[in-house]
Write a protein that holds these residues in place. Sequence first.
Motif, PDB file in Angstrom:
ATOM      1  N   ARG A  35       0.805  -1.456   0.011  1.00  0.00           N
ATOM      2  CA  ARG A  35      -0.065   0.028   0.040  1.00  0.00           C
ATOM      3  C   ARG A  35       0.885   1.354   0.118  1.00  0.00           C
ATOM      4  NH1 ARG A  35      -5.400  -0.618   1.041  1.00  0.00           N
ATOM      5  NH2 ARG A  35      -5.887  -2.756   1.711  1.00  0.00           N
ATOM      6  N   TYR A  36       1.724   1.227   0.817  1.00  0.00           N
ATOM      7  CA  TYR A  36       2.779   2.332   0.868  1.00  0.00           C
ATOM      8  C   TYR A  36       3.279   2.585  -0.638  1.00  0.00           C
ATOM      9  CZ  TYR A  36       7.013   5.301   1.579  1.00  0.00           C
ATOM     10  OH  TYR A  36       8.056   6.143   1.489  1.00  0.00           O
ATOM     11  N   ALA A 474      -1.851   7.038   7.681  1.00  0.00           N
ATOM     12  CA  ALA A 474      -2.151   5.889   8.520  1.00  0.00           C
ATOM     13  C   ALA A 474      -2.828   4.708   7.410  1.00  0.00           C
ATOM     14  CB  ALA A 474      -3.183   6.172   9.587  1.00  0.00           C
ATOM     15  N   ARG A 475      -2.994   4.984   5.927  1.00  0.00           N
ATOM     16  CA  ARG A 475      -3.577   3.993   5.386  1.00  0.00           C
ATOM     17  C   ARG A 475      -3.084   2.706   5.191  1.00  0.00           C
ATOM     18  NH1 ARG A 475      -4.845   2.311   0.113  1.00  0.00           N
ATOM     19  NH2 ARG A 475      -7.271   2.275  -0.100  1.00  0.00           N
ATOM     20  N   PRO A 476      -1.454   2.864   4.912  1.00  0.00           N
ATOM     21  CA  PRO A 476      -0.916   1.258   5.117  1.00  0.00           C
ATOM     22  C   PRO A 476      -1.179   0.639   6.334  1.00  0.00           C
ATOM     23  CG  PRO A 476       0.593   3.177   4.394  1.00  0.00           C
ATOM     24  CD  PRO A 476      -0.484   3.851   4.791  1.00  0.00           C
ATOM     25  N   VAL A 477      -1.199   1.209   7.255  1.00  0.00           N
ATOM     26  CA  VAL A 477      -1.594   0.506   8.632  1.00  0.00           C
ATOM     27  C   VAL A 477      -3.155  -0.050   8.911  1.00  0.00           C
ATOM     28  CG1 VAL A 477      -1.429   0.313  11.049  1.00  0.00           C
ATOM     29  CG2 VAL A 477       0.507   1.059   9.973  1.00  0.00           C
ATOM     30  N   MET A 478      -4.014   1.041   8.572  1.00  0.00           N
ATOM     31  CA  MET A 478      -5.429   0.824   8.853  1.00  0.00           C
ATOM     32  C   MET A 478      -6.357   1.226   7.744  1.00  0.00           C
ATOM     33  SD  MET A 478      -5.548   1.796  12.872  1.00  0.00           S
ATOM     34  CE  MET A 478      -4.733   3.185  12.726  1.00  0.00           C
ATOM     35  N   GLY A 494      -5.933   7.453  -0.217  1.00  0.00           N
ATOM     36  CA  GLY A 494      -4.706   6.575  -0.937  1.00  0.00           C
ATOM     37  C   GLY A 494      -3.731   7.882  -1.368  1.00  0.00           C
ATOM     38  N   ARG A 495      -3.693   8.924  -0.916  1.00  0.00           N
ATOM     39  CA  ARG A 495      -2.458  10.018  -1.289  1.00  0.00           C
ATOM     40  C   ARG A 495      -1.220   9.480  -0.681  1.00  0.00           C
ATOM     41  NH1 ARG A 495      -4.514  14.834   1.838  1.00  0.00           N
ATOM     42  NH2 ARG A 495      -5.397  13.187   2.901  1.00  0.00           N
ATOM     43  N   SER A 496      -0.035  10.200  -1.293  1.00  0.00           N
ATOM     44  CA  SER A 496       1.030   9.774  -0.675  1.00  0.00           C
ATOM     45  C   SER A 496       1.545  10.004   0.627  1.00  0.00           C
ATOM     46  CB  SER A 496       2.198  10.543  -1.952  1.00  0.00           C
ATOM     47  OG  SER A 496       3.587  10.272  -1.418  1.00  0.00           O
ATOM     48  N   VAL A 497       2.207   9.473   1.214  1.00  0.00           N
ATOM     49  CA  VAL A 497       2.877   9.661   2.558  1.00  0.00           C
ATOM     50  C   VAL A 497       4.008  10.585   2.371  1.00  0.00           C
ATOM     51  CG1 VAL A 497       3.696   8.617   4.813  1.00  0.00           C
ATOM     52  CG2 VAL A 497       2.211   7.210   3.426  1.00  0.00           C
ATOM     53  N   ASP A 498       3.470  11.866   2.528  1.00  0.00           N
ATOM     54  CA  ASP A 498       4.543  13.020   2.493  1.00  0.00           C
ATOM     55  C   ASP A 498       3.866  14.221   3.329  1.00  0.00           C
ATOM     56  OD1 ASP A 498       2.878  14.255   0.576  1.00  0.00           O
ATOM     57  OD2 ASP A 498       3.882  13.380  -1.182  1.00  0.00           O
ATOM     58  N   TRP A 499       4.436  15.216   3.294  1.00  0.00           N
ATOM     59  CA  TRP A 499       3.901  16.454   4.042  1.00  0.00           C
ATOM     60  C   TRP A 499       2.937  17.201   3.365  1.00  0.00           C
ATOM     61  CZ3 TRP A 499       4.417  21.366   2.092  1.00  0.00           C
ATOM     62  CH2 TRP A 499       5.475  21.706   0.889  1.00  0.00           C
ATOM     63  N   HIS A 500       2.869  17.037   2.006  1.00  0.00           N
ATOM     64  CA  HIS A 500       1.848  17.685   1.207  1.00  0.00           C
ATOM     65  C   HIS A 500       0.582  17.115   1.617  1.00  0.00           C
ATOM     66  CE1 HIS A 500       4.654  19.333  -1.709  1.00  0.00           C
ATOM     67  NE2 HIS A 500       5.447  18.106  -1.833  1.00  0.00           N
ATOM     68  N   ALA A 501       0.319  15.861   2.188  1.00  0.00           N
ATOM     69  CA  ALA A 501      -0.841  15.684   2.756  1.00  0.00           C
ATOM     70  C   ALA A 501      -1.409  16.474   3.674  1.00  0.00           C
ATOM     71  CB  ALA A 501      -0.958  14.030   3.055  1.00  0.00           C
ATOM     72  N   LEU A 502      -0.621  17.119   4.434  1.00  0.00           N
ATOM     73  CA  LEU A 502      -0.947  17.945   5.533  1.00  0.00           C
ATOM     74  C   LEU A 502      -1.782  19.183   5.072  1.00  0.00           C
ATOM     75  CD1 LEU A 502      -0.837  18.069   8.748  1.00  0.00           C
ATOM     76  CD2 LEU A 502       1.293  19.480   8.398  1.00  0.00           C
TER      77      LEU A 502
END
Length: 521
Positions: A35-36, A474-478, A494-502
Motif C-alpha cells: 500500500r505504501y 495511516a492508510r498502509p496500517v489501517m 490513498g494519497r502519498s505519505v508525505d508532508w503535502h498531505a497536511l
Amino acid sequence: MSTPVWITATPPATHGELHIGHLAGPYVAADVLTRYLRAEGEAVRFTTGTADHASSVEVRALRHNRKPEEVAEGYRAAITADWLRSGVEFDHIVRPRRDKGYGRWVQDLFSRLFAQGVIAPRTRLLPYCEPCDRWLYGAHATGSCPHCGADSDGGMCHECARPNDGGDLISARCAVCDTPAVARRCRRLYVPLEPFRETLAEYWATAGLPPRLAALCESLVEDGLPDIAVGHPAEWGLPVPVDGFPEHRIDGCFEAAAMHLFGYDTKGPLPRRAIHFCGFGHSFCHAVLLPVLLLAQDVKLPQDFNVNESYVIEEGVQEGNVWALDLLTEYGSDTLRRHVLQARPLGRRTVFHRERLAAARRELDESWNSWLARLFASVREECGGRAPQALPGGTGWEILERRLHRGVDDLREAYGPDAFDPRRAVAVLDEMVRSVADFGHVNAHERCRPSTSCRHLPALAAQLAVASALSAWARPVMPEGADRLAAALQVEAGRSVDWHALTGPLPGTRLAPPSGPVFGF
C-alpha cells in the motif's frame, strides 16, 4: 510503464484456517509495504497462493475421513475470505486446483529441469508405515529434527528451517496412526544443490539477508548443500511428469516455489526488485529453492527477504480464541492490523496476549477516535458542520507542524522497503495523534476568550489538516479507518505519505463524519 516491484507472501497450506499468528507473520506486513509503495506511485505486483497440495492437507483428510480436495477447497475459501476481511489485497492468489493451466505449467517446469539435469533420481531411505501401508513424507511423518532436535515433520524443520530427507528424521512415526516407522529404500527425484554452491553463495552475499537467514545459508554451504527431494510416492498432488515414477507426486515445497513464478509471469518483463515475506520456518523454500528455479532458467533479479519468527499463543488460551475470523469479527481489521504489526515477531518469538489486543482497541478509542469525535463535534457546533474559513494556526501550531514534518520522515523510512519497520510506523502515528489531541485541548479554551472572536477557528483548521494527513499517513496500517476518515473529510483517499498531505478540506466543505468510530468499531 516501469516494471513493478514484486512482493510475495508464503502460500499457506489449506489444512486449516488462518489464525492471528499468520496475520502477524507475512500477510499484513507485506500488505503495508504494498500500500505504501502504491501510494508513492510505484508499480507493484503482490502475489501469493494456497498450498492445496501440501502433505498436511492429505493428513488432515485421512484423520477426519474426508477427501483431500474437500479439505483444500473448504479452507482455501476460508483463508481468502480472511485475507479480504483483514484488508490484505493481493493482485493474484494462485489457486492450484482452479487456475487454468497451472498444473500443466508446473509439470512443464519440472520436466524442463529434469531434462537439464537439475532434477535427478536418487535412492535413499524413507520412513514407511506398515499398518497404513503408506510412505511417510512431509507431514505424514513426525519425529525429531536431525539438525536441532526439535519436533519436526518430514522434509523440513520449522524450528531451524533446515531440510531433512525423511530417512534421517529421528524416531519417525506415522502422523495418522502414530506407529513407529520402518526405513525402506525408495527411489525418488531430487534437486542436488551442490552444483549451485558458488552461484547461491554469490546470490546470498548480495541479497542482504537478515542475520538468522544468513546464518542458515552459510551453514548450508559450510556443511555441504544437500539434495532436496522434489517428488514422493503418494496419492495427493500433481503427478510427477517423468517416466519411471508413475505413482509419485511433486513435492509441496517445490510446488510452492514454482507457484510464485506462476503468479508472476516470468515470460514478461522481469521485476526490478523482488521482496519476499515469509516465516523463518518457510525460508528455505524462498531463499534456497526459489532462487535455484530462477537460476536454472537464467533469471537473475535483485531480491530482498522480510523474515518473521513465530507468533506463539500464550499458555491457557484455547485454540478457538485465536482464529482470524473470530478476532476480525470481534475487533475489526483496523484494531487487529495495528496489533499484529506492534507484536510482529522479528528476530525472536513473541507471544499473543489477548489483553494486548484489547489495549490496541482502547488506544484507538481513547486517543484516535476520541480526538476525531471532539473535532467533528466542534466543527458541527462552531461552523455548522463545514470546514472553517480560516488558515491552520493556533497556539503551538508551528511547533506541532515541525514535529509532524519530522514524523513524516520517520514514517517514510519505516514504511519504505530499505528500512521496513511497521512497528515503528504504528508508534509514530500514535505519537502524532497524541500531539494533535493535546493541541486541540489547549486551543479549545480560545472559545472562552471574550476579547477576540473566532480565535479558535485556525486551531480547528489545523486539526482538520492533520486529520486529512492521517487519512493518507495511516492508510498502509489501517486502510478501512483511513478511507472512512478521507470520506468524512471529503478528501482523496490513498494519497502519498508525505508532508503535502497536511492539507485540510477546502473552507466551506461540508464534512460527513461517520455515525460510529472512525478507526475500528
